[in-house]
Structure formats: C-alpha cells, structure tokens
Motif scaffolding. Sequence first.
Motif, PDB file in Angstrom:
ATOM      1  N   ARG A 235     -78.059 101.840  32.549  1.00 57.22           N
ATOM      2  CA  ARG A 235     -77.422 102.736  33.517  1.00 57.22           C
ATOM      3  C   ARG A 235     -77.681 102.354  34.973  1.00 57.22           C
ATOM      4  O   ARG A 235     -76.774 102.443  35.788  1.00 57.22           O
ATOM      5  CB  ARG A 235     -77.872 104.173  33.257  1.00 57.22           C
TER       6      ARG A 235
ATOM      7  N   SER B  73     -75.810 107.406  17.572  1.00 55.93           N
ATOM      8  CA  SER B  73     -75.950 108.126  18.836  1.00 55.93           C
ATOM      9  C   SER B  73     -77.236 107.744  19.560  1.00 55.93           C
ATOM     10  O   SER B  73     -77.237 107.553  20.779  1.00 55.93           O
ATOM     11  CB  SER B  73     -75.937 109.640  18.578  1.00 55.93           C
ATOM     12  N   ALA B  74     -78.313 107.630  18.803  1.00 57.06           N
ATOM     13  CA  ALA B  74     -79.593 107.247  19.414  1.00 57.06           C
ATOM     14  C   ALA B  74     -79.518 105.838  19.995  1.00 57.06           C
ATOM     15  O   ALA B  74     -79.992 105.591  21.109  1.00 57.06           O
ATOM     16  CB  ALA B  74     -80.715 107.337  18.385  1.00 57.06           C
TER      17      ALA B  74
ATOM     18  N   PHE C 138     -77.390 105.901  23.142  1.00 48.80           N
ATOM     19  CA  PHE C 138     -78.110 106.541  24.236  1.00 48.80           C
ATOM     20  C   PHE C 138     -79.183 105.620  24.815  1.00 48.80           C
ATOM     21  O   PHE C 138     -79.316 105.511  26.034  1.00 48.80           O
ATOM     22  CB  PHE C 138     -78.759 107.845  23.754  1.00 48.80           C
TER      23      PHE C 138
ATOM     24  N   ASP D 154     -71.487 100.829  29.765  1.00 52.25           N
ATOM     25  CA  ASP D 154     -71.014 101.856  28.847  1.00 52.25           C
ATOM     26  C   ASP D 154     -70.300 101.252  27.644  1.00 52.25           C
ATOM     27  O   ASP D 154     -70.435 101.736  26.520  1.00 52.25           O
ATOM     28  CB  ASP D 154     -70.078 102.831  29.560  1.00 52.25           C
TER      29      ASP D 154
ATOM     30  N   GLY E 172     -73.746 101.380  19.563  1.00 51.65           N
ATOM     31  CA  GLY E 172     -73.811 102.590  18.750  1.00 51.65           C
ATOM     32  C   GLY E 172     -72.886 102.531  17.551  1.00 51.65           C
ATOM     33  O   GLY E 172     -73.249 102.953  16.445  1.00 51.65           O
TER      34      GLY E 172
ATOM     35  N   ALA F 116     -72.966  99.861  25.345  1.00 56.79           N
ATOM     36  CA  ALA F 116     -73.654 100.961  24.667  1.00 56.79           C
ATOM     37  C   ALA F 116     -72.791 101.540  23.546  1.00 56.79           C
ATOM     38  O   ALA F 116     -73.283 101.826  22.455  1.00 56.79           O
ATOM     39  CB  ALA F 116     -74.016 102.054  25.670  1.00 56.79           C
ATOM     40  N   THR F 117     -71.504 101.703  23.798  1.00 61.65           N
ATOM     41  CA  THR F 117     -70.597 102.226  22.779  1.00 61.65           C
ATOM     42  C   THR F 117     -70.498 101.268  21.601  1.00 61.65           C
ATOM     43  O   THR F 117     -70.566 101.692  20.439  1.00 61.65           O
ATOM     44  CB  THR F 117     -69.197 102.460  23.379  1.00 61.65           C
TER      45      THR F 117
ATOM     46  N   SER G 248     -66.143 106.141  25.269  1.00 65.03           N
ATOM     47  CA  SER G 248     -66.576 106.171  23.874  1.00 65.03           C
ATOM     48  C   SER G 248     -65.866 107.236  23.053  1.00 65.03           C
ATOM     49  O   SER G 248     -65.874 107.152  21.828  1.00 65.03           O
ATOM     50  CB  SER G 248     -68.080 106.386  23.802  1.00 65.03           C
TER      51      SER G 248
ATOM     52  N   ALA H 254     -77.465 102.775  26.757  1.00 63.30           N
ATOM     53  CA  ALA H 254     -76.877 103.298  27.995  1.00 63.30           C
ATOM     54  C   ALA H 254     -77.962 103.656  29.010  1.00 63.30           C
ATOM     55  O   ALA H 254     -77.812 103.400  30.207  1.00 63.30           O
ATOM     56  CB  ALA H 254     -76.013 104.515  27.694  1.00 63.30           C
ATOM     57  N   ASP H 255     -79.048 104.237  28.518  1.00 63.27           N
ATOM     58  CA  ASP H 255     -80.141 104.614  29.414  1.00 63.27           C
ATOM     59  C   ASP H 255     -80.804 103.378  30.027  1.00 63.27           C
ATOM     60  O   ASP H 255     -81.158 103.385  31.201  1.00 63.27           O
ATOM     61  CB  ASP H 255     -81.166 105.438  28.643  1.00 63.27           C
TER      62      ASP H 255
END
Length: 75
Positions: free
Chosen positions: A42, A31-32, A35, A51, A58, A54-55, A2, A38-39
């Motif tokens: 994961r 960012s939230a 995150f 990932d 975001g 998630a990127t 990212s 990704a959480d």
Amino acid sequence: MSAPVVMVLARWFWLRHRLWGPGAVAALAGSAAAFLVADALRPSPARLPADTLATETGLVVALVVFTVCSRLRST
C-alpha cells in the motif's frame, strides 16, 4: 478492482461447487492473503499495480486452498 473478480469466483462456486467447508476456508485464506499483500504494498506510489497484485494473489490462494480442501474431503 477486486469486486468483479470476487463476484465471478463466487458465481462459479455457487453454480458448480457447493462444498461449504472448503469454500469457507478458501474465502478466508484468499482474503487474508489479499489483505496481507495489499497492506505490504500500500505505501508504494503505484496503487493500481499493488491492488492488482493483491487481488491476483488472493484469487490464486483461494483457488489452491479450495482445490486442496476439496480433494482432502473427497478422499
């Protein structure tokens, strides 16, 4: 993965738009979102697709929030 995406987005923001309020809100929201995605993803065995997703999430959230906040500010 990212870091290059975030650097390109930050450079675009710095050169084209200097609306600090919408930029800060977009950075926090993006960012939230990254995150949280990704959480949630994961534990999966495929970390690279998780990932990447998630990127991308975001980035899309940050751009949408920045656009909406910029429009609200200019009206």
